[in-house]
Scaffold this active site. Structure first.
Site: not given
Ligand SMILES: Nc1ncnc2c1ncn2[C@@H]1O[C@H](COP(=O)(O)OS(=O)(=O)O)[C@@H](OP(=O)(O)O)[C@H]1O
Ligand SMILES: Nc1ncnc2c1ncn2[C@@H]1O[C@H](COP(=O)(O)OP(=O)(O)O)[C@@H](O)[C@H]1O
Length: 213
Positions: A36, A41-42, A109
């Site tokens: 989620l 992930k990042s 994904s």
């Molecule tokens: N509707 C919606 N749902 C989910 N995420 C959203 C949406 N709109 C924008 N974002 C931002 O886009 C990031 C997800 O892009 P992805 O390419 O990883 O999505 S996917 O794999 O195609 O579902 C996601 O990044 P992460 O928070 O790092 O997961 C969000 O920052």
């Molecule tokens: N065990 C952990 N692994 C990864 N991130 C964590 C963890 N515990 C806390 N965090 C925090 O959760 C957030 C995750 O954000 P991010 O890496 O951008 O997630 P995503 O790429 O899945 O959207 C960051 O602020 C990170 O510091």
């Protein structure tokens, strides 16, 4: 995907993946992070990449957010667009692996079928699915980009976990609950997995991580 290219010929290359791997001194594969938004992930992909990079490995990180600024800038978040997003990143990963690089991907994904289709592009040891199994409540509480708040307010439709599905992997190589385990511990677990599956690593060893998250 239907292949609409015709009159195209596959060119055998003089240099192969094996040549690149031998030159680099390590194997190539994909570390596919899925979970989620806010599951980590990042954060984890960056830290794991740094560990490998600092030890002289050839690496590249494909982060969904970044790829959507360029290559996949034409795609939104409908089911079809997400599927195409994953397909393209899968194909790009295949090119990098062919070039002897360790690829890390950080994309939600959300669809199992899409992840499995990418997996099928690779040999069994070359695709490592890393499921960041973090409860929605924890991700929502973290809300690093304020997107859950927007989604709950109805300002961001089709948000994963709210009104768009996330299908958990059935047999990922690695599952980590990032709500329960700290960042450092997660990095150690992923690097440990790579160390144990050293068949991929040819003649190069991989040291245990020294993490300052
Ligand atoms: N509707 C919606 N749902 C989910 N995420 C959203 C949406 N709109 C924008 N974002 C931002 O886009 C990031 C997800 O892009 P992805 O390419 O990883 O999505 S996917 O794999 O195609 O579902 C996601 O990044 P992460 O928070 O790092 O997961 C969000 O920052
Ligand atoms: N065990 C952990 N692994 C990864 N991130 C964590 C963890 N515990 C806390 N965090 C925090 O959760 C957030 C995750 O954000 P991010 O890496 O951008 O997630 P995503 O790429 O899945 O959207 C960051 O602020 C990170 O510091």
């Amino acid at each position: 995907m239907e292949n609409r290219s015709s009159n195209v010929t596959w060119h055998e290359r003089r240099l192969t993946r094996d040549d690149y791997q031998r030159r680099n001194g390590h194997g190539s594969l994909v570390l596919w992070f899925t979970g989620l938004s806010g599951s980590g992930k990042s954060t984890l992909a960056q830290l794991v990449e740094e560990q490998l990079f600092q030890q002289g490995w050839y690496t590249y990180l494909l982060d969904g957010d970044n790829v959507r600024h360029g290559l996949n800038g034409d795609l939104g978040f409908s089911e079809a667009d997400r599927r195409e997003n994953i397909r393209r990143v899968g194909e790009v990963s295949r090119l990098f692996v062919d070039a002897g690089v360790v690829v890390l991907t950080a994309l939600i994904s959300p669809y199992r079928e899409d992840r499995d289709r990418v997996r099928a592009l690779f040999g069994p040891a070359d695709f490592v699915e890393i499921f960041l199994d973090c409860p929605l409540e924890v991700c929502e509480q973290r809300d690093p980009k304020g997107l859950y708040r927007k989604a709950r307010a109805g300002e961001l439709p089709e948000f994963t976990g709210i009104d768009s599905p996330y299908e958990e992997p059935l047999a990922p190589e690695i599952t980590i609950n990032t709500g329960r385990h700290g960042v450092e511990e997660c990095v150690v677990r992923i690097i440990s997995y790579l160390r144990q599956h050293s068949a991929c690593w040819r003649n190069r060893t991989l040291a245990a991580p020294v993490v300052a998250a």
